[in-house]
Design a protein around this motif. Structure first.
Motif, PDB file in Angstrom:
ATOM      1  N   SER A   7       0.824  -1.050  -0.219  1.00 18.44           N
ATOM      2  CA  SER A   7       0.003   0.103   0.114  1.00 18.44           C
ATOM      3  C   SER A   7       0.698   1.213  -0.047  1.00 18.44           C
ATOM      4  O   SER A   7       0.506   2.190  -0.586  1.00 18.44           O
ATOM      5  CB  SER A   7      -0.816   0.172   1.128  1.00 18.44           C
ATOM      6  N   MET A   8       2.009   1.179   0.550  1.00 18.06           N
ATOM      7  CA  MET A   8       2.971   2.217   0.770  1.00 18.06           C
ATOM      8  C   MET A   8       3.771   2.423  -0.392  1.00 18.06           C
ATOM      9  O   MET A   8       4.035   3.507  -1.092  1.00 18.06           O
ATOM     10  CB  MET A   8       3.794   2.265   1.938  1.00 18.06           C
ATOM     11  N   PHE A   9       4.103   1.391  -1.049  1.00 16.88           N
ATOM     12  CA  PHE A   9       4.790   1.266  -2.357  1.00 16.88           C
ATOM     13  C   PHE A   9       3.882   1.726  -3.532  1.00 16.88           C
ATOM     14  O   PHE A   9       4.436   2.277  -4.548  1.00 16.88           O
ATOM     15  CB  PHE A   9       5.399  -0.111  -2.631  1.00 16.88           C
ATOM     16  N   SER A  10       2.661   1.587  -3.299  1.00 13.19           N
ATOM     17  CA  SER A  10       1.871   1.568  -4.652  1.00 13.19           C
ATOM     18  C   SER A  10       1.971   2.557  -5.547  1.00 13.19           C
ATOM     19  O   SER A  10       2.532   2.539  -6.873  1.00 13.19           O
ATOM     20  CB  SER A  10       0.254   1.472  -4.234  1.00 13.19           C
ATOM     21  N   ILE A  11       1.881   3.847  -5.114  1.00 19.23           N
ATOM     22  CA  ILE A  11       2.194   5.139  -6.068  1.00 19.23           C
ATOM     23  C   ILE A  11       3.540   5.664  -5.659  1.00 19.23           C
ATOM     24  O   ILE A  11       3.985   6.286  -6.739  1.00 19.23           O
ATOM     25  CB  ILE A  11       0.864   6.192  -5.596  1.00 19.23           C
ATOM     26  N   SER A  12       4.017   5.693  -4.548  1.00 16.62           N
ATOM     27  CA  SER A  12       5.152   6.359  -4.188  1.00 16.62           C
ATOM     28  C   SER A  12       6.514   5.778  -4.854  1.00 16.62           C
ATOM     29  O   SER A  12       7.256   6.353  -5.261  1.00 16.62           O
ATOM     30  CB  SER A  12       5.326   6.325  -2.631  1.00 16.62           C
ATOM     31  N   LEU A  13       6.633   4.480  -4.647  1.00 12.28           N
ATOM     32  CA  LEU A  13       7.961   3.713  -5.172  1.00 12.28           C
ATOM     33  C   LEU A  13       8.529   4.162  -6.473  1.00 12.28           C
ATOM     34  O   LEU A  13       9.401   4.491  -6.669  1.00 12.28           O
ATOM     35  CB  LEU A  13       7.858   2.282  -4.854  1.00 12.28           C
ATOM     36  N   PHE A  14       7.477   4.103  -7.613  1.00 11.93           N
ATOM     37  CA  PHE A  14       7.908   4.356  -8.829  1.00 11.93           C
ATOM     38  C   PHE A  14       7.454   5.649  -9.434  1.00 11.93           C
ATOM     39  O   PHE A  14       7.688   5.993 -10.452  1.00 11.93           O
ATOM     40  CB  PHE A  14       7.354   3.196  -9.837  1.00 11.93           C
ATOM     41  N   MET A  15       6.729   6.559  -8.633  1.00  9.89           N
ATOM     42  CA  MET A  15       5.720   7.720  -9.293  1.00  9.89           C
ATOM     43  C   MET A  15       6.119   8.899  -8.663  1.00  9.89           C
ATOM     44  O   MET A  15       6.017   9.981  -8.923  1.00  9.89           O
ATOM     45  CB  MET A  15       4.563   7.329  -9.705  1.00  9.89           C
ATOM     46  N   ARG A  16       5.779   8.675  -7.190  1.00  7.03           N
ATOM     47  CA  ARG A  16       5.787   9.856  -6.276  1.00  7.03           C
ATOM     48  C   ARG A  16       7.036  10.274  -5.612  1.00  7.03           C
ATOM     49  O   ARG A  16       7.136  11.485  -5.251  1.00  7.03           O
ATOM     50  CB  ARG A  16       4.711   9.756  -5.421  1.00  7.03           C
ATOM     51  N   ILE A  17       8.058   9.433  -5.548  1.00 12.37           N
ATOM     52  CA  ILE A  17       9.313   9.730  -4.830  1.00 12.37           C
ATOM     53  C   ILE A  17      10.058  11.056  -5.728  1.00 12.37           C
ATOM     54  O   ILE A  17      10.632  11.971  -5.347  1.00 12.37           O
ATOM     55  CB  ILE A  17      10.218   8.807  -4.531  1.00 12.37           C
ATOM     56  N   GLY A  18      10.257  10.731  -7.007  1.00 12.17           N
ATOM     57  CA  GLY A  18      10.652  11.555  -7.953  1.00 12.17           C
ATOM     58  C   GLY A  18       9.820  13.049  -7.985  1.00 12.17           C
ATOM     59  O   GLY A  18      10.588  14.025  -8.073  1.00 12.17           O
ATOM     60  N   THR A  30      -1.395 -10.785  -2.747  1.00  8.88           N
ATOM     61  CA  THR A  30      -0.450  -9.717  -2.204  1.00  8.88           C
ATOM     62  C   THR A  30       0.874 -10.493  -2.048  1.00  8.88           C
ATOM     63  O   THR A  30       2.009  -9.483  -2.116  1.00  8.88           O
ATOM     64  CB  THR A  30      -0.869  -9.063  -0.793  1.00  8.88           C
ATOM     65  N   PHE A  31       1.118 -11.648  -1.594  1.00  3.48           N
ATOM     66  CA  PHE A  31       2.548 -12.066  -1.303  1.00  3.48           C
ATOM     67  C   PHE A  31       3.208 -12.144  -2.596  1.00  3.48           C
ATOM     68  O   PHE A  31       4.418 -11.789  -2.494  1.00  3.48           O
ATOM     69  CB  PHE A  31       2.272 -13.546  -0.773  1.00  3.48           C
ATOM     70  N   PHE A  32       2.601 -12.574  -3.528  1.00  5.66           N
ATOM     71  CA  PHE A  32       3.371 -13.049  -4.661  1.00  5.66           C
ATOM     72  C   PHE A  32       3.750 -11.562  -5.581  1.00  5.66           C
ATOM     73  O   PHE A  32       4.694 -11.290  -6.067  1.00  5.66           O
ATOM     74  CB  PHE A  32       2.534 -13.740  -5.710  1.00  5.66           C
ATOM     75  N   ILE A  33       2.604 -10.611  -5.527  1.00  9.05           N
ATOM     76  CA  ILE A  33       2.765  -9.075  -5.896  1.00  9.05           C
ATOM     77  C   ILE A  33       3.957  -8.559  -5.093  1.00  9.05           C
ATOM     78  O   ILE A  33       4.803  -7.986  -5.695  1.00  9.05           O
ATOM     79  CB  ILE A  33       1.566  -8.375  -5.553  1.00  9.05           C
ATOM     80  N   PHE A  34       4.320  -8.758  -3.770  1.00 14.64           N
ATOM     81  CA  PHE A  34       5.227  -8.154  -3.032  1.00 14.64           C
ATOM     82  C   PHE A  34       6.557  -8.732  -3.697  1.00 14.64           C
ATOM     83  O   PHE A  34       7.500  -8.024  -3.707  1.00 14.64           O
ATOM     84  CB  PHE A  34       5.046  -8.529  -1.588  1.00 14.64           C
ATOM     85  N   ILE A  35       6.646 -10.066  -3.695  1.00 15.84           N
ATOM     86  CA  ILE A  35       7.895 -10.555  -4.310  1.00 15.84           C
ATOM     87  C   ILE A  35       8.251  -9.933  -5.548  1.00 15.84           C
ATOM     88  O   ILE A  35       9.437  -9.722  -5.956  1.00 15.84           O
ATOM     89  CB  ILE A  35       7.716 -12.202  -4.477  1.00 15.84           C
ATOM     90  N   GLY A  76       6.316  -3.297 -12.400  1.00 12.92           N
ATOM     91  CA  GLY A  76       6.149  -2.972 -10.880  1.00 12.92           C
ATOM     92  C   GLY A  76       5.114  -2.027 -10.605  1.00 12.92           C
ATOM     93  O   GLY A  76       4.357  -2.086  -9.540  1.00 12.92           O
ATOM     94  N   ILE A  77       4.976  -0.942 -11.170  1.00 15.20           N
ATOM     95  CA  ILE A  77       3.751  -0.013 -11.026  1.00 15.20           C
ATOM     96  C   ILE A  77       2.446  -0.616 -11.105  1.00 15.20           C
ATOM     97  O   ILE A  77       1.517  -0.647 -10.130  1.00 15.20           O
ATOM     98  CB  ILE A  77       3.754   1.049 -12.294  1.00 15.20           C
ATOM     99  N   ILE A  78       2.239  -1.585 -12.127  1.00 17.07           N
ATOM    100  CA  ILE A  78       0.974  -2.143 -12.156  1.00 17.07           C
ATOM    101  C   ILE A  78       0.552  -3.236 -11.065  1.00 17.07           C
ATOM    102  O   ILE A  78      -0.291  -3.100 -10.682  1.00 17.07           O
ATOM    103  CB  ILE A  78       0.903  -3.043 -13.551  1.00 17.07           C
ATOM    104  N   ALA A  79       1.579  -3.715 -10.816  1.00 17.23           N
ATOM    105  CA  ALA A  79       1.467  -4.844  -9.481  1.00 17.23           C
ATOM    106  C   ALA A  79       1.341  -4.272  -8.129  1.00 17.23           C
ATOM    107  O   ALA A  79       0.433  -4.592  -7.258  1.00 17.23           O
ATOM    108  CB  ALA A  79       2.779  -5.873  -9.584  1.00 17.23           C
ATOM    109  N   ALA A  80       2.231  -3.163  -7.833  1.00 18.05           N
ATOM    110  CA  ALA A  80       1.933  -2.527  -6.702  1.00 18.05           C
ATOM    111  C   ALA A  80       0.707  -1.584  -6.629  1.00 18.05           C
ATOM    112  O   ALA A  80       0.173  -1.538  -5.736  1.00 18.05           O
ATOM    113  CB  ALA A  80       3.440  -1.442  -6.805  1.00 18.05           C
ATOM    114  N   VAL A  81       0.337  -0.997  -7.643  1.00 18.11           N
ATOM    115  CA  VAL A  81      -0.728  -0.169  -7.556  1.00 18.11           C
ATOM    116  C   VAL A  81      -2.153  -1.052  -7.464  1.00 18.11           C
ATOM    117  O   VAL A  81      -3.194  -0.884  -6.683  1.00 18.11           O
ATOM    118  CB  VAL A  81      -0.996   0.887  -8.501  1.00 18.11           C
ATOM    119  N   PHE A  82      -1.786  -2.216  -7.944  1.00 19.12           N
ATOM    120  CA  PHE A  82      -3.289  -3.041  -8.346  1.00 19.12           C
ATOM    121  C   PHE A  82      -3.314  -3.749  -6.916  1.00 19.12           C
ATOM    122  O   PHE A  82      -4.349  -3.950  -6.633  1.00 19.12           O
ATOM    123  CB  PHE A  82      -2.965  -4.154  -9.318  1.00 19.12           C
ATOM    124  N   SER A  83      -2.346  -3.936  -6.182  1.00 19.16           N
ATOM    125  CA  SER A  83      -2.314  -4.534  -4.869  1.00 19.16           C
ATOM    126  C   SER A  83      -2.924  -3.565  -3.899  1.00 19.16           C
ATOM    127  O   SER A  83      -3.781  -3.981  -2.870  1.00 19.16           O
ATOM    128  CB  SER A  83      -0.744  -4.995  -4.195  1.00 19.16           C
TER     129      SER A  83
END
Length: 1010
Positions: free
Chosen positions: A107-118, A246-251, A409-416
């Protein structure tokens, strides 16, 4: 040693995992130790060998039929002693990693990790980005400590944070926060869907190499709908599929991020294309280009110059919204992207051991996430120029060793995150429905649940609301709303822990020890401040909605909400503290107020008097005292405890501010003496005792005959709980007292086997029958007069109330008619003192003045003070002037009347002389007196009936439009044999008068000093 270990393991499995003889492998193990999830009474026995619990006197009964029909819902079982506990729940299947750690991290990675930190580094720079991450971490970490303390303080059911807050702060606040948190998850889910659509359009939309997606508002809405439908289908399969996904998406996301980090070190300097969806960049290019050309940013690789360029803030226009960014808006976008802290707590109803999984999984997830964010912030700031960061939020695709990695990664994290938001919000809605916070409004949610506990109706309803949020558009527009709602939820969590810790509740002892009220206060203050920093308008609206929900829920009853409220613990804590500070040795007459003890036998006949005394207390203590005659037999139930709920219901329905004090004694006098000695606490003790008058008139049932019953003044929503307060049909009936007269108020009650003539729907009708004509009084006149003496010996003022069944207070208010309240400060037993005031006279004036300060008396009643004079020997004009001056100095607004009564005093056969030692002060000297000492007037002496009837006739002639009057109560006779004569004189004196309050004071209650 090995044998001992095996025995210990066997015992642990027996105690913690067994469910009796019928335990099956598919049955989920009870949360921690079974006894902890039950509220045990002193009559319950718990068998550690079987994990079963049985009542000592009765079997389990009254099982909630609705819950029994729903296998997923917590079943509440109740014994005769009121014991409640939760049955085994087979839907608890999730463990720490898939149930808590992965949902929070994703949930924390969803948007921030690949889109919002930059995005944050682009506008805020390195320093402010780290500051914002620190603020986020501080608020989230303090909130996490509070969540962990709540989660380890008892068994956690479904609903997550809502369940924790409602069980701590009560159903009103918990239900309100639950609604806001539900909508926060709904809007946050919509934000995740919008973010995923934005990533797809930026990567595969116009201007990209693929150009597979169209870009317009309605196309984006269509893409969001498709994503939302996929999330809906996944969630309808239940939590098992969700946890597996969620477990496989996290991996997968972890592997993608690892590739991103590797790319920072592997990739060299290169240009980065600016997507065509950034219309603002192409409308304001930094250099001249053709319409078909692309703009490019620059990826420098690790460079000190790039790091220095990105050090400080540079707030410009966000190309997705067209708005100029600032610290608050950027913080709002960042914080809204990492609000998944409670994603694990939302699944509390499906965690095997929530009190263990929530702390471990949440703490591990938050440290892991913030380590990732800080390292990514530094890597981006050191390798990518600001122009690229500002104009291409998905630049990581272009600098990755394989571009599709990032979009995968974006699709997986945000979908999760979409899955987590949808399933979390539906569980909160389900918990609100199960608790019946909004009554039957959400009953269809409970009905729409599968056999395995998946609330498909709540999931579908949440899906519809998420669809509506997609109309908002860009996720950066949604961000402030999401941030405000989540911050309010975090504020409530911290407030719950802060209140529990400050209340020093003995049962608040969480196993999670790394928590204090300092962290809760820091988290609460930080959350509410950041609400207004992000958006003062949205914060004000959200708080207004929250207050509105609290007020709305406060007006309804919660028949299932028996978990208590922290407000009661806080009130107890503060009351105890201030009671210790209330020192009776520091009392002063300037701050005197009446502390009333009204002795009542049967409220059926005493409603008018109870209401009248409530008006006369002026913010002071008001206690309804009740005496039962009898003995506490071994093994018998306490009669006072059984009847106590009915008295409390009476107070609630009459809307008076009073307490109830009951006692059991061998005789009425003994019981009254107990109440006079022991009622109150500390500095709050009665200084005035009020009794009903002793006469032969039959009491009237004013409870059923009163007009407020027709106006539905009684609430049918307060039924008697047969589990906690058995009705009198199951016990010896408690009848009303036998000394009740026309005054409607008596001192005691006695036992009888007669049936209650009441309605179980209304607890206040469960009082005994009134005394009938053929029944004798249980209290003799000698004991009654002795009770008056006891009160005076205990230095308590005494009042006798008569004829209050005639009081028509409602008529005064409805018809708006003017009435009089008359005060006769004359001791008629000693007519020579008619122009002398003692403490009783001043006490009468004080009580009448207090009454005139309360509606409707304040606007409809006029005080009149009558002074009896000898027209031949006394100077009437001078006496009236001195009386007016005294009332003026006492700030009492009243009319004064001089009544000539020499024709009445001439009827007096027994002449009396004034006792020179009596502390009486002539009216002529009152105006210059600075203080009045307590006086002890002469005791009662016998006087002729003719004289008393003459006084009665004199008073009746002045009672036109009089609503009530105050008369001087002489001290009882010292000779016990004169007690009947004493009551006879009082009876003749008040015969056929309006409601009369006989008053005798024992101490000063007013003064003329500032």
């Amino acid at each position: 040693m090995n044998g001992f270990s095996r025995i210990r393991s066997t015992l642990r499995r027996t105690i913690f995992s067994s469910n009796g003889a019928n335990t099956s492998p598919n049955t989920a193990r009870r949360e921690d130790f079974p006894i902890l999830s039950r509220h045990l009474s002193s009559y319950e026995r718990f068998d550690l060998s079987t994990g079963s619990q049985g009542a000592s006197t009765a079997s389990l009964q009254n099982i909630n039929s609705i819950n029994n029909s729903l296998p997923h819902a917590p079943v509440i079982e109740t014994t005769n002693e009121g014991v409640e506990f939760l049955s085994h729940n087979s839907k608890r299947t999730l463990r720490t990693i898939p149930g808590v750690f992965c949902p929070i991290a994703l949930s924390m990675f969803s948007i921030s990790l690949f889109m919002r930190i930059g995005f944050v580094v682009a506008y805020a720079g390195i320093l402010q980005a780290l500051l914002q991450l620190g603020l986020c971490f501080l608020i989230l970490f303090c909130t996490l400590l509070s969540v962990c303390s709540l989660a380890t303080n008892g068994a956690i059911e479904g609903g997550g944070v809502y369940h924790m807050i409602s069980r701590a702060l009560g159903p009103e606040f918990g239900g309100s926060i639950g609604v806001l948190f539900f909508f926060a998850n709904v809007i946050g889910n919509g934000q995740s869907v919008a973010a995923l659509v934005e990533a797809l359009v930026d990567s595969f939309g116009p201007g990209s190499k693929a150009s597979a997606f169209q870009d317009s508002h309605w196309w984006r809405f269509l893409y969001g709908t498709i994503i939302n439908i996929i999330s809906l289908i996944t969630c309808l399969f239940g939590s098992s599929l969700f946890s597996m996904a969620t477990f496989f998406i996290f991996i997968l996301v972890s592997f993608v991020y690892l590739m991103v980090v590797v790319s920072f070190f592997v990739k060299g300097s290169q240009d980065v294309i600016i997507p065509k969806v950034n219309a603002y960049a192409y409308e304001h290019p930094p250099y001249a280009i053709n319409a078909s050309d692309f703009l490019y940013g620059h990826y420098t690789g690790f460079s000190a110059a790039t790091f220095r360029e990105n050090t400080y803030a540079n707030y410009t226009i966000d190309y997705t919204t067209g708005d100029v960014m600032n610290f608050a808006t950027v913080f709002g976008v960042l914080f809204s992207s990492i609000t998944g802290l409670l994603a694990g707590a939302n699944m509390s109803g499906e965690l095997k051991r929530p009190s263990r999984s929530i702390p471990i999984g949440s703490i591990a997830a938050i440290f892991f996430v913030f380590f990732i964010f800080i390292t990514e912030t530094l890597l981006m700031a050191a390798t990518t120029d600001r122009y690229t960061l500002t104009n291409n939020y998905l630049f990581l695709q272009d600098v990755n060793i394989w571009a599709p990695f990032v979009i995968i990664g974006i699709i997986a994290a945000v979908f999760s995150a979409c899955l987590s938001g949808l399933i979390g919000a539906s569980r909160i809605l389900e918990a609100l429905a199960v608790d019946e916070i909004f009554g039957s409004v959400l009953s269809w949610i409970r009905a729409g649940t599968t056999r395995h506990g998946n609330p498909w109706a709540a999931v579908i309803f949440t899906f519809i609301l998420v669809q509506l949020t997609l109309f908002i558009g860009s996720m950066n527009k949604i961000a402030p709303i999401v941030t405000i709602f989540f911050l309010l939820a975090y504020f409530a969590v911290n407030l719950s822990c802060l209140a529990l810790d400050l209340a020093s509740a003995p049962n608040f002892r969480p196993t999670f020890k790394y928590f204090s009220w300092h962290t809760a206060l820091l988290g609460a203050v930080g959350s509410i401040i950041m609400c207004f920093i992000v958006s003062a308008a949205y914060a004000s609206i959200a708080i207004g909605i929250l207050i509105g929900f609290i007020c709305m829920l406060h007006l309804r009853d919660f028949p299932r909400a028996s978990w208590g409220s922290i407000s009661q613990a806080l009130i107890f804590h503060q009351v105890r503290k201030y009671l210790l500070l209330l020192d009776p040795r520091k009392e002063h007459v300037k701050f005197w107020r009446p502390q009333m003890l009204l002795l009542v036998a049967n409220p059926r006949s005493s409603i008018n008097l109870i209401d009248f005394v409530n008006d006369m207390k002026k913010g002071g203590l008001f206690i309804l005292g009740h005496v039962k005659t009898g003995q506490m037999d071994t093994g018998s139930a306490d009669l006072c405890s059984q009847e106590y709920p009915y008295w409390v219901a009476l107070i609630d329905n009459m809307k008076i501010k009073a307490f109830v004090d009951m006692t059991l004694a061998p005789t009425i006098r003994d019981g009254v003496l107990q109440l006079m000695r022991l009622s109150g606490l500390g500095g709050l003790r009665p200084n005035t005792v009020i009794l009903g008058f002793y006469d032969s008139a039959l009491p009237e049932d004013k409870l059923r005959n009163r007009a407020f019953f027709k106006r539905r003044w009684l609430k049918s929503s307060t039924p008697v709980n047969p589990m906690t307060a058995p009705t009198f049909h199951q016990q010896p009936i408690i009848q009303s007292g036998v000394m009740e007269g026309a005054s409607t108020i008596t001192l005691h009650s006695f036992n009888s086997s007669a049936a209650i003539n009441g309605n179980d729907m209304f607890p206040i009708f469960n009082f005994g029958e009134l005394r009938q004509e053929d029944e004798d009084k249980e209290l003799d006149v000698y004991s009654y007069v002795q009770i008056i003496k006891d009160a005076l010996n205990l230095n308590k003022s005494i009042c006798l109330a008569r004829n209050f069944h005639q009081l028509q207070k409602d008529d005064i208010e409805v018809n708006k008619r003017k009435v009089f309240v008359d005060i006769w400060p004359v001791n008629f037993i000693f007519p020579e003192t008619s122009t002398q005031f003692d403490v009783t006279c001043l006490y009468m004036l004080q009580l009448a003045t207090i009454l005139s300060m309360v509606k409707p008396w304040k606007t409809r009643a006029t005080l009149r003070v009558f002074l009896c004079i000898d027209a031949i020997n006394d100077n009437a004009l001078r006496t009236q002037q001195h009386l007016d001056e005294l009332l003026s100095q006492l700030r009492i607004n009243a009319q004064t009347r001089m009544i000539a009564w020499e024709n009445v005093t001439s009827l007096l056969n027994n002449t009396s002389t004034i006792n020179d030692s009596a502390a009486t002060i002539p009216v002529e000297q009152q105006a210059t007196t600075t203080g009045i000492a307590a006086a002890t007037t002469n005791s009662f002496i016998d006087i002729s009936d003719v004289y008393v009837r003459g006084v009665n006739e004199l008073i009746r002639q002045q009672c036109d439009s009089t609503s009530c009057l105050y008369l001087y109560l002489p001290r009882p006779p010292k000779d016990k044999n004169l007690s009947p004569r004493y009551m006879r004189v009082l009876d003749l004196l008040s015969h056929d008068l309006p409601p009369v309050m006989f008053v005798h004071g024992v101490s000063s209650v007013t003064c003329t000093q500032l």
